[in-house]
Scaffold this motif. Structure first.
Motif, PDB file in Angstrom:
ATOM      1  N   UNK A   1       0.853  -1.188   0.000  1.00 30.94           N
ATOM      2  CA  UNK A   1       0.000   0.000   0.000  1.00 30.94           C
ATOM      3  C   UNK A   1       0.882   1.227   0.000  1.00 30.94           C
ATOM      4  N   UNK A   2       0.749   2.005  -1.042  1.00 32.13           N
ATOM      5  CA  UNK A   2       1.570   3.209  -1.167  1.00 32.13           C
ATOM      6  C   UNK A   2       1.320   4.156   0.001  1.00 32.13           C
ATOM      7  N   UNK A   3       0.028   4.367   0.342  1.00 33.14           N
ATOM      8  CA  UNK A   3      -0.295   5.328   1.399  1.00 33.14           C
ATOM      9  C   UNK A   3      -0.267   4.698   2.785  1.00 33.14           C
ATOM     10  N   UNK A   4      -0.318   3.383   2.835  1.00 31.87           N
ATOM     11  CA  UNK A   4      -0.320   2.740   4.134  1.00 31.87           C
ATOM     12  C   UNK A   4       1.053   2.367   4.631  1.00 31.87           C
ATOM     13  N   UNK A   5       1.961   2.062   3.718  1.00 28.72           N
ATOM     14  CA  UNK A   5       3.278   1.571   4.125  1.00 28.72           C
ATOM     15  C   UNK A   5       4.294   2.686   4.339  1.00 28.72           C
ATOM     16  N   UNK A   6       4.277   3.677   3.481  1.00 31.28           N
ATOM     17  CA  UNK A   6       5.316   4.711   3.555  1.00 31.28           C
ATOM     18  C   UNK A   6       4.707   6.041   3.139  1.00 31.28           C
TER      19      UNK A   6
END
Length: 633
Positions: free
Chosen positions: A60-65
């Protein structure tokens, strides 16, 4: 020197070329920046290409970093600027084609992220939580002003990590809204607004539909309602009354806030999204009262209170409905709410008319005890409940001309309608209507009183029933509506009826004693007076032993009044002439009652069993019990 600074360096392949330096192509500063934007975008975007490495597909682009997410959005913004620049120079250049390919990769990724955030946060982005966080909107001039301030507050909260006072769910929700807004802004600015709208509408519409289903909201037609048993329908009404308040104040309000927040960069898109996800559901919700009112099954007086519940609820929610569905594209929702109010109003007017006709046509017998008629009990209990809905009833009957063609005694006609200050008030439409219905009842009772063979009993009947009417008015919201002057006037009428009863029921007893009980008279006259008194008293007592006065206060007042009129005169006559004739034969048998005996006999009156309930009850009394007692306020 300027050329070496701002022009692309020559490649090694051309370093020894014989071409003149003056013919070498030069890049402007803007082109150099745009080239760098594309290069930078490529390094960021390709890492998150859904067609790239598998682990990136699952990440997840917005969840991981979040730092990487910020870079991704910046890269797309730079890429978009580059595309705008190159399309002006050469719409078919390789650089533009390369940029478009990267943009497609980026948008595909953002679509997935948008969907993922909406899906995974559907429970922290529930409408009730969203609406509660924005409850301060009620103190702002408009929802738009509030949202503008709130978005700034949320962004600042996120940037400064000031989340210590909020719950974990609120933190997650605020973060999700910020991410969704960031993605939506990016996609809309890049010309991919339709894709974000499609995803948003799909997910949020399903949430609205699911929420209404869980609240018990059904799409019911008038014909379906017509076929329902009343108990089943009433349960659905109670469910709707509970659901509509939650739906309007939390569900639809929260969705309006959320769509305006996520798509704050485009008012038209925000409107489009909210209209798409809410229109059909809101029309279904607010259409139930109209379909209920269309059903002929409910057109009976005892069903009026459920119709008034529906009317009152929509009226109370109208400010919220008007604010939440303020967009022109949602005018159908407001129209549906108005249509339900209009149809309910028409049905309630019809039920009031039927109620009045039912009073006029009542043919039930009068109670043999002279007590309170079942018609009186039902009508007044009905009007007491109706008085609790005075605001709604006032709206409904405000412009409804009163039909005064019913034949009524002249003595009744002017008093209840125009006799009180409360009735003359500009907002007294409901007062006039209620006063009229009481007037119709009193007229009917007047006719029923004439059915008694004994005039005294007819006056006792009128006193009992009017006293019941006044008591109900005085001890309920009707008292505020009718006013103190109306109450005082009818209390006087009760006393008048009571006085007439005393005269007609006890005149023979009172007149059997001489006007001057101390006057000297012959023993024979004493015998005759005692004999006449005894027979008159016994006749009146025996006749009235089964009569009742249910109201304790009125009962005691009449007993005391009778005792004052009868006992003192008898006591004087008794004390003077009992001893004088003690030796006469038969005198002791004629003096049957001591003064104390009379008080005891009078004290025992008016406790007879009121068997009015065993006579034919009014046509609506039994069936209305559940309706009159089920109002939940």
């Amino acid at each position: 020197m300027r050329g070496s600074l701002f022009s692309r360096p020559s490649s090694p392949l051309h370093s020894h070329s014989s071409i003149s330096p003056s013919l070498t192509p030069r890049h402007t500063f803007s082109e150099t920046i745009m080239d760098e934007n594309i290069d930078y975008a490529e390094t960021i975007i390709t890492k998150w290409d859904l067609d790239g490495p598998t682990y990136r597909k699952m990440s997840s682009l917005f969840g991981d970093d979040r730092t990487e997410a910020k870079k991704f959005i910046e890269a797309v913004t730079g890429l978009r600027n580059a595309m705008h620049h190159f399309v002006k120079i050469n719409s078919s250049s390789e650089k533009l084609i390369r940029a478009q390919r990267l943009m497609q990769i980026a948008m595909k990724r953002l679509e997935k992220e948008f969907y993922s955030i909406l899906s995974s946060n559907r429970y922290v982005l529930d409408s009730e939580s969203v609406s509660s966080r924005h409850s301060r909107a009620s103190t702002r001039s408009s929802i738009s002003d509030f949202l503008e301030d709130e978005v700034l507050e949320e962004d600042e909260s996120i940037q400064n990590r000031r989340t210590s006072a909020t719950s974990e769910a609120d933190k997650a929700a605020l973060m999700a809204v910020a991410d969704l807004k960031s993605i939506a802004d990016c996609m809309i600015g890049s010309g991919y607004g339709k894709e974000s709208v499609r995803i948003y509408d799909l997910i949020r519409k399903s949430i609205i539909d699911e929420s209404l289903y869980n609240l018990g909201v059904e799409k019911l037609t008038a014909s379906q309602i017509q076929k329902m048993e009343w108990d089943v329908l009433e349960a659905k009404i109670r469910s709707w009354l509970h659901a509509v308040k939650i739906a309007v104040k939390n569900l639809f309000y929260g969705e309006r806030v959320l769509s305006d927040s996520v798509f704050s960069s485009s008012g038209k898109i925000a409107e489009s999204c909210f209209a798409e996800i809410s229109r059909d559901a809101a029309i279904t919700l607010l259409g139930f009262p109209e379909n209920f009112a269309k059903s002929k099954k409910i057109l009976s007086p005892e069903k009026m209170f459920r119709a008034l519940d529906l009317y009152e609820t929509i009226s109370d929610l109208w400010p919220e409905i008007e604010m939440i569905f303020s967009y022109d594209s949602l005018s159908a929702v407001k129209s549906q709410a108005v249509a339900s109010l209009v149809k309910l109003g028409e049905s309630i007017r019809l039920m009031l008319t039927q109620f009045e006709l039912a009073i006029q046509k009542d043919s039930s017998k009068t109670p043999s005890t002279g007590g309170v008629h079942p018609l009186t009990r039902y009508v007044m209990n009905y009007l007491v409940f109706l008085g609790d809905y005075s605001g709604a009833v006032s709206d409904i009957v405000g412009d409804w001309t009163l039909n005064a063609q019913t034949p009524l005694p002249e003595s009744y006609f002017s008093s209840p309608i125009s006799g009180g200050a409360a009735v003359e008030d500009a907002s007294s439409a409901v007062t006039v209507r209620l006063a009229w219905l009481i007037l119709v009842l009193l007229c009917k009772l007047d006719g029923k009183a004439s059915l008694y063979n004994d005039v005294a009993q007819s006056y006792l009947f009128l006193a009992n029933n009017l006293n019941y009417v006044v008591s109900k008015v005085r001890n309920s919201n009707l008292g505020l509506l009718m006013g103190p002057e109306w109450i005082s006037k009818h209390e006087s009428k009760v006393k008048q009826y009571a006085g007439n009863y005393e005269r007609m029921g006890w005149t023979k007893v009172m007149t059997s004693l001489p006007e001057n009980p101390t006057a000297e008279i012959s023993p024979q006259e004493v015998k005759e007076i005692f004999s006449l008194f005894n027979s008159s008293f016994e006749e009146s007592y025996k006749k009235q032993s089964g009569w009742v006065i249910p109201d304790r206060r009125l009962r005691e007042e009449i007993k005391i009044s009778l005792a004052k009129k009868i006992v003192p005169g008898y006591r004087v006559f008794y004390e003077k002439h009992r001893g004088t004739n003690r030796r006469e034969i038969g005198v002791e048998s004629i003096v049957r009652y001591a003064p104390e005996d009379l008080n005891n006999y009078l004290s025992d009156l008016f406790f007879g069993n009121d068997v009015s309930g065993s006579t034919k009850t009014w046509s609506y009394e039994t069936s209305s019990e559940s309706s009159l007692s089920s109002r939940g306020r």
